[in-house]
Design an enzyme around this catalytic site. Structure first.
Site: not given
Ligand code: PLP
Length: 387
Positions: A48, A101, A173, A198
């Site tokens: 962990r 998001y 992000d 992604k």
């Molecule tokens: N940030 C963005 C821009 C996203 O599009 C997403 C998910 O679609 C996330 C964060 C969250 O990621 P996760 O689905 O891996 O938790």
């Protein structure tokens, strides 16, 4: 040696096995590690906290982003939560984009509702709104550029500069761009987060996230919290991510070339009212995209000119674009933001962000571009015939 990204992506962790000389690094699945003797732990004691396979991925992604360290987590959301929960206390203010998001929006809003910290959603393209927000001395600003799903691009350097003046931690992000196309640390950001689910994984079979920083004290703080709350990524997922990172650059290259061809095709379509893609001069923040990105990416959105029935017929007629959430995989996906990825936002919040009920988001994959265009074309024809 000052290596280029394509070389870092391929070479990270290669040839580091002393026992058998494996070229490709082995997967270390062990959850625990023996002590040499009483009170004599090794470098790793429990997975962990740290794990050799995860370490390789952390170093690879940190090197690709120009960071000094990183923490690999089990989802993108846990990466975002790790950053916000480990720096924000009750009463602290988080500034977030009004069009981020949906999952990030829901997380910030629910933390605010539970008095864990305060959040203010603003339009980060608007300088007056930004200045007013910084006057409130926020502890942290969260930036998403290009934004999901409207692909708005903001001036990352300018926002990070404003943040540093008020000692606000800046977090970007970078999921849509990946380290292949944008490096926020070089634009002044303190911290980068990715949903590795992604593009970084790219095969729609792993959930993961990462937090990267240029500041070792921030990384120590984040690593401590990641171990404390137990959000670190599993060894097998780390291994799959490493495999994917090898091909990140060529995958992005093919996908974004396909996206440009699709944008050109969509411009001629009667059923398309508006296209959102950072390559378009009319797209919000085009002038920043040209400066701060090394490409326009492979996500685009479009507004369908018609009603829900036309939209449904169009979606049903597609054969190569799967109706599914998520993005960044080798296969093309299409999603209806209002009922899928952004359903957790209220109708009013979606409206304020500009996400209409006729908006479709496409994640363009690496299939043959002509096949993708032919598929869109036949679906548009069927939808138009049904008007
Ligand atoms: N940030 C963005 C821009 C996203 O599009 C997403 C998910 O679609 C996330 C964060 C969250 O990621 P996760 O689905 O891996 O938790």
């Amino acid at each position: 040696m000052d290596l280029k990204k394509a070389t870092i992506a391929v070479h990270s962790g290669l040839n580091n096995d002393i026992q058998y000389g494996c070229v490709s690094p082995p997967i270390y699945l062990s959850s625990t590690y023996n002590f040499i003797g009483f009170n004599e732990p090794r470098f790793h004691d429990y997975s962990r906290r740290s794990n050799p396979t995860r370490d390789i991925v952390q170093k690879a992604l940190s090197d690709l982003e120009g960071g000094v360290g990183s923490v690999l987590t089990n989802t993108g959301m846990s990466a975002i939560h790790l950053v916000t929960m480990s720096f924000l206390k009750p009463g602290d203010l988080l500034i977030a984009p009004h069009d981020c998001y949906g999952g990030s929006y829901r997380l910030f809003q629910s933390m605010h509702n539970n008095n864990l910290y305060k959040v203010k959603f603003i339009n980060q393209s608007n300088l007056l709104e930004l200045q007013a927000a910084f006057n409130e001395k926020p502890r942290l600003i969260f930036i998403e550029s290009p934004s999901n799903p409207l692909l708005r691009v903001v001036n990352i350097s300018m926002i990070c500069e404003l943040a540093h003046k008020t000692e606000t931690i800046s977090v970007v992000d970078n999921t849509f761009m990946t380290p292949a196309l944008q490096n926020p640390i070089y634009l002044g950001a303190d911290i980068i987060v990715h949903s590795c689910t992604k593009y970084i994984n790219g095969h729609s079979d792993v959930l993961a996230g990462i937090v990267i920083s240029k500041d070792p004290t921030l990384i120590d703080h984040l690593s401590w919290w990641a171990n404390n709350i137990g959000v670190t990524a599993a060894a097998f997922d780390s291994y799959l991510l490493l495999r994917s990172i090898r091909t990140l650059l060529p995958r992005i290259d093919i996908a974004q070339n396909n996206a440009l061809a699709i944008v050109d095709y969509l411009k001629q379509q009667k059923l398309v009212k508006k296209i959102y893609h950072p390559s378009l001069v009319e797209n919000i923040g085009y002038k920043y995209a040209v400066k701060q990105q090394k490409g326009f990416g492979a996500i685009l959105s479009m507004e369908i000119d018609g009603n829900k029935e036309i939209l449904k017929t169009f979606l049903k007629s597609l054969k190569l674009f799967t109706l599914a959430e998520s993005l960044g995989g080798v296969e093309s996906l299409i999603c209806h933001a209002a009922s899928m990825t952004h359903a957790s936002m209220s109708y009013e919040a979606r409206n304020r962000a500009g996400i209409s009920d006729m908006l479709l988001r496409i994640s363009v994959g690496i299939e043959d571009k002509q096949d993708l265009i032919s598929d869109l074309d036949s679906a548009f024809k069927i939808a138009s015939d049904n008007i």
